[in-house]
Design an enzyme around this catalytic site. Structure first.
Site, PDB file in Angstrom:
ATOM      1  N   HIS A   1     -87.962  33.023 -39.557  1.00 25.28           N
ATOM      2  CA  HIS A   1     -88.606  34.305 -39.793  1.00 25.28           C
ATOM      3  C   HIS A   1     -89.504  34.625 -38.602  1.00 25.28           C
ATOM      4  CE1 HIS A   1     -86.995  33.813 -43.743  1.00 25.28           C
ATOM      5  NE2 HIS A   1     -87.749  32.758 -43.985  1.00 25.28           N
TER       6      HIS A   1
ATOM      7  N   ARG B   1     -80.568  34.823 -38.880  1.00 21.60           N
ATOM      8  CA  ARG B   1     -79.663  33.736 -39.278  1.00 21.60           C
ATOM      9  C   ARG B   1     -78.780  33.301 -38.115  1.00 21.60           C
ATOM     10  NH1 ARG B   1     -79.483  37.672 -43.294  1.00 21.60           N
ATOM     11  NH2 ARG B   1     -80.303  37.009 -45.327  1.00 21.60           N
TER      12      ARG B   1
END
Length: 433
Positions: A105, A296
């Site tokens: 993140h 991702r």
């Protein structure tokens, strides 16, 4: 104090139906939106995020976000000063059947940039530190291993050397060369062609399943790395599981670069921004900054933003304890415990409250900011001594009940005398005073 109706997320990695704690909590709380027992129930969201905002139980047309806008004083002065008229955290329950993606993140600077460049993929400009508290045995990958461990795995499993483009000396050679960086090794791995990745995975599968080679050649003990044989075997078992679920995925090879951690119920981890991680299996309570930004790069059929991930990752190895310790903020009577998990961020902290089967009541001390109170087990009633009256028209609690508690409100929890089992509750709040 207001009871909330909370949203479920049905991601395909979640446990299905009655196997999911998310499903069981929603059914126990009599949420009318839960009807399909054959679907995965991955996450329970408690908060104001637009992708799954909670609403008021007695008035489902009013979201918690709208209520806060109309009643900003409920947030408390410390939160209002620091974060404005919004709830800065998102509280969740996760039920994981299949590994989540290798991800990270962004920090605040990167989040603003990502949102400006690709708002369709990155929905907001907020960072997303997060904390997970295990409810059952829980597996995760978290942060990079020390460099000497990574190099030892590459030498013990020569199949990895080609992907990392690391020229390995023989055990007899002694060369005074500067070791490569973790960033260099991991970047080379993640940029490898799908064909090379698939070939390496097949070769490792052959090594681990045919018995024709020793698992490690040479053994890690010769390479001077403090890893026990059972640690290596656990990694091999994990590799076999991941390759079944994600055949040919480069994320299967990340386990030799990232720390593999297994939590027991009640243990916690904290993930700061830019830390690579993946949840693998189990159930947990999670709290994070109020964002849904995810970058991702593996163990997923979704879009992989590999270059972005490699750019933003923190490659500092996590060599200290990977678990987040808890404190006990106040003395509690016998049979009752209250632990606080306080991470090094302002957006959130979490208390864990437990009664044994004989305990009847406890006065939960107030905090100066708004909180969300989740009941996992137990039944009873709630009163607020500040008013001398019931907190709201609906004052009972049971499994899956969720309440929004205004700042500075003391909450008395009174267990039902004929209940079966103990009480287990979690309170998330803003970490500002």
């Amino acid at each position: 104090m207001l009871r909330l109706k909370c949203a479920s997320q049905r991601y395909d990695w979640g446990k299905v139906g009655v196997n999911s704690i998310v499903y069981k909590l929603q059914v126990a709380s009599e949420n009318p939106d839960i009807s399909h027992v054959d679907l995965p129930y991955a996450e329970l969201w408690m908060g104001t995020h637009p992708s799954g905002s909670s609403c008021l139980w007695d008035n489902p047309h009013v979201t918690l976000a709208a209520h806060i806008q109309e009643n900003p004083a409920s947030l408390g002065k410390p939160s209002l000063i620091y974060f404005g008229r919004r709830l800065p955290f998102l509280f969740k329950v996760l039920s994981v059947a299949k590994a989540l993606s290798i991800q990270a993140h962004p920090d605040k600077k990167m989040a603003v940039r990502l949102h400006a460049e690709q708002p369709d993929l990155y929905k907001d400009g907020s960072h997303k530190p997060e904390m997970a508290i295990a409810l059952t045995d829980f597996e995760a990958l978290l942060g990079f291993r020390p460099l000497n461990q990574i190099l030892a795995f590459i030498q013990a499993f020569p199949e990895l050397a080609e992907l990392t483009t690391l020229e390995l000396p023989s055990p007899e050679e002694k060369r005074d060369v500067q070791p490569p960086s973790i960033k260099q090794l991991y970047s080379n791995l993640m940029r490898s062609s799908p064909e090379k990745v698939e070939s390496t995975i097949k070769s490792l599968l052959n090594r681990f399943t045919t018995g024709s080679k020793s698992v490690c050649d040479p053994p890690l003990s010769i390479l001077g790395v403090d890893l026990q044989e059972e640690d290596v075997q656990a990694l091999v078992d994990l590799f076999l599981r991941l390759t079944q679920a994600f055949p040919g995925d480069v994320g299967c090879l990340s386990i030799f670069f990232l720390n593999y951690i297994r939590l027991k119920s009640g243990e916690a981890i904290f993930l700061k921004a830019n830390t690579p991680h993946a949840y693998l299996s189990g159930d947990c309570v999670e709290c994070m900054a109020n964002s849904d930004n995810v970058v991702r790069a593996g163990l997923t059929p979704k879009f992989k933003d590999v270059e972005r991930l490699l750019e933003m990752l923190d490659y500092t190895p996590l060599t200290d304890s990977l678990r987040l310790g808890a404190t006990q903020p106040i003395p509690t009577p016998e049979g009752i415990s209250m632990k606080s998990f306080i991470p090094p961020v302002s957006e959130f902290a979490v208390d864990v409250i437990q009664f044994d089967a004989e305990s009847r009541g406890f006065s939960l001390p107030s905090v100066p900011t708004a909180s969300i109170l989740l009941f996992l087990h137990g039944q009873g009633t709630i009163t607020c001594p500040s008013t001398g009256e019931a907190c709201s028209q609906e004052t009972k609690f049971g499994p899956g009940f969720v309440y929004f508690v205004p700042a500075d409100m003391i909450v008395n929890l009174v267990s039902k005398e004929d209940r079966k089992g103990s009480l287990h509750a979690f309170r998330a709040y803003v970490n500002r005073k």
